[in-house]
Design an enzyme around this catalytic site. Structure first.
Site, short mmCIF file in Angstrom:
data_model
loop_
_atom_site.label_atom_id
_atom_site.label_comp_id
_atom_site.label_asym_id
_atom_site.label_seq_id
_atom_site.Cartn_x
_atom_site.Cartn_y
_atom_site.Cartn_z
N GLU A 136 46.18 34.67 27.66
CA GLU A 136 47.23 33.65 27.70
C GLU A 136 46.81 32.38 28.43
O GLU A 136 47.23 31.28 28.08
CB GLU A 136 48.50 34.22 28.36
CG GLU A 136 49.17 35.35 27.59
CD GLU A 136 49.82 34.88 26.30
OE1 GLU A 136 50.19 33.69 26.23
OE2 GLU A 136 49.95 35.70 25.38
N GLU A 145 51.37 25.73 28.82
CA GLU A 145 50.99 25.81 27.42
C GLU A 145 50.49 24.46 26.91
O GLU A 145 51.08 23.42 27.20
CB GLU A 145 52.21 26.25 26.60
CG GLU A 145 51.98 26.37 25.11
CD GLU A 145 53.23 26.76 24.37
OE1 GLU A 145 53.19 26.78 23.11
OE2 GLU A 145 54.25 27.05 25.02
N ASN A 182 64.37 33.85 28.76
CA ASN A 182 63.49 34.47 29.75
C ASN A 182 63.52 33.72 31.08
O ASN A 182 63.55 34.34 32.15
CB ASN A 182 62.06 34.54 29.22
CG ASN A 182 61.87 35.64 28.20
OD1 ASN A 182 62.41 36.73 28.32
ND2 ASN A 182 61.11 35.34 27.15
#
Length: 273
Positions: A136, A145, A182
């Site tokens: 990741e 990201e 989340n």
């Protein structure tokens, strides 16, 4: 007069018992479940392990299995951690953000991570966690990201966790936490405003690791017994599993098997999804 007093006392006792029963029942119905049902981590009612197991909020929740005596810190040594982050380019932002110390400090809040089942189970779980983190973040290179700010991670159907229109819920941290559904509960559990200050995951390294461990213990740990492939599905199954992206699945598997080798444990079966 005495009869009236006794009747009044009995009436008061009945009222108190009724109130107590109401309190107990209501306590188990705060998320809409009847008293004999469990409220799952997602707010649904039922009686199986999906509802009464990990993350169960209320009701007759199952007791978790006992933790073993494994020391995660003795397995995740500085050399093991350095072996991952040293592969990131010197220009990577993550070099000055991620550290073994921040991981261990975050671990204090998640005492069951890497401590369920046998010693081999613990080593496999630790290898799996760091395999996904490696994939990741690019060996702890990335904190956020790539181009994440340009993407929409607001699920308006998740009304329990309303999006702040001025904030982005794109991937951040070791597990690249994403989506308002989340960030909201992670913030509540950890103690930061996940919906109004999601950037905290990219500025506080301890909270950042806590979000990864929160996601792991709630979403991934329950499927560990099914093999590494199930952990891929729990993290990014919609985009990778069932032939969606075999290259990324194989990349995760390579990291996992390498870390299992380093930790001296067999990787087990069912490695792909």
């Amino acid at each position: 007069m005495l009869t009236h007093t006794i009747s009044k006392s009995i009436f008061l006792v009945i009222i108190l018992l009724a109130l107590q029963a109401f309190y107990i029942t209501t306590k188990a119905q705060n998320c809409g479940c009847s008293s004999e049902l469990c409220c799952s981590q997602f707010g649904f009612c039922g009686t199986t392990s999906d509802y009464c197991g990990v993350g169960c909020q209320q009701g007759p929740c199952f007791a978790p299995p006992p933790a073993n005596g494994v020391s995660v810190a003795e397995i995740v040594t500085q050399d093991f951690f350095n072996g991952i982050i040293s592969q990131a380019a010197s220009s990577c932002a993550g070099n000055s953000f991620y550290s073994r110390g921040a991981f261990l400090e975050a671990l204090d809040s998640y005492s069951r991570f890497g401590r369920v089942g046998s010693t081999d189970d613990s080593r496999r779980e630790i290898a799996a966690f760091f395999a996904h983190v490696t994939h990741e973040t690019g060996h702890f290179c990335y904190i956020e990201e790539i181009d994440g700010a340009s993407k929409d991670y607001c699920d308006e159907n998740a009304t329990q966790y309303p999006c702040n229109p001025n904030k982005g819920y794109y991937g951040r941290g070791p597990i690249q936490l994403s989506w308002n559904f989340n960030y909201g509960p992670a913030g509540t559990a950890i103690g930061f405003d996940g919906l109004n200050a999601p950037e905290t995951v990219a500025t506080d390294p301890v909270i950042s690791f806590k979000t990864a461990l929160w996601y792991w213990t709630n979403r991934v740990q329950p499927v560990l017994s099914q093999g590494f492939g199930a952990t891929i599905r729990a993290i990014n199954g919609a985009l990778e599993c069932d032939g969606a992206n075999t290259a990324t699945v194989q990349a995760r598997v390579r990291y996992y098997t390498d870390y299992c080798r380093q930790l001296g444990v067999d990787p087990g079966n069912n490695l792909t999804c």
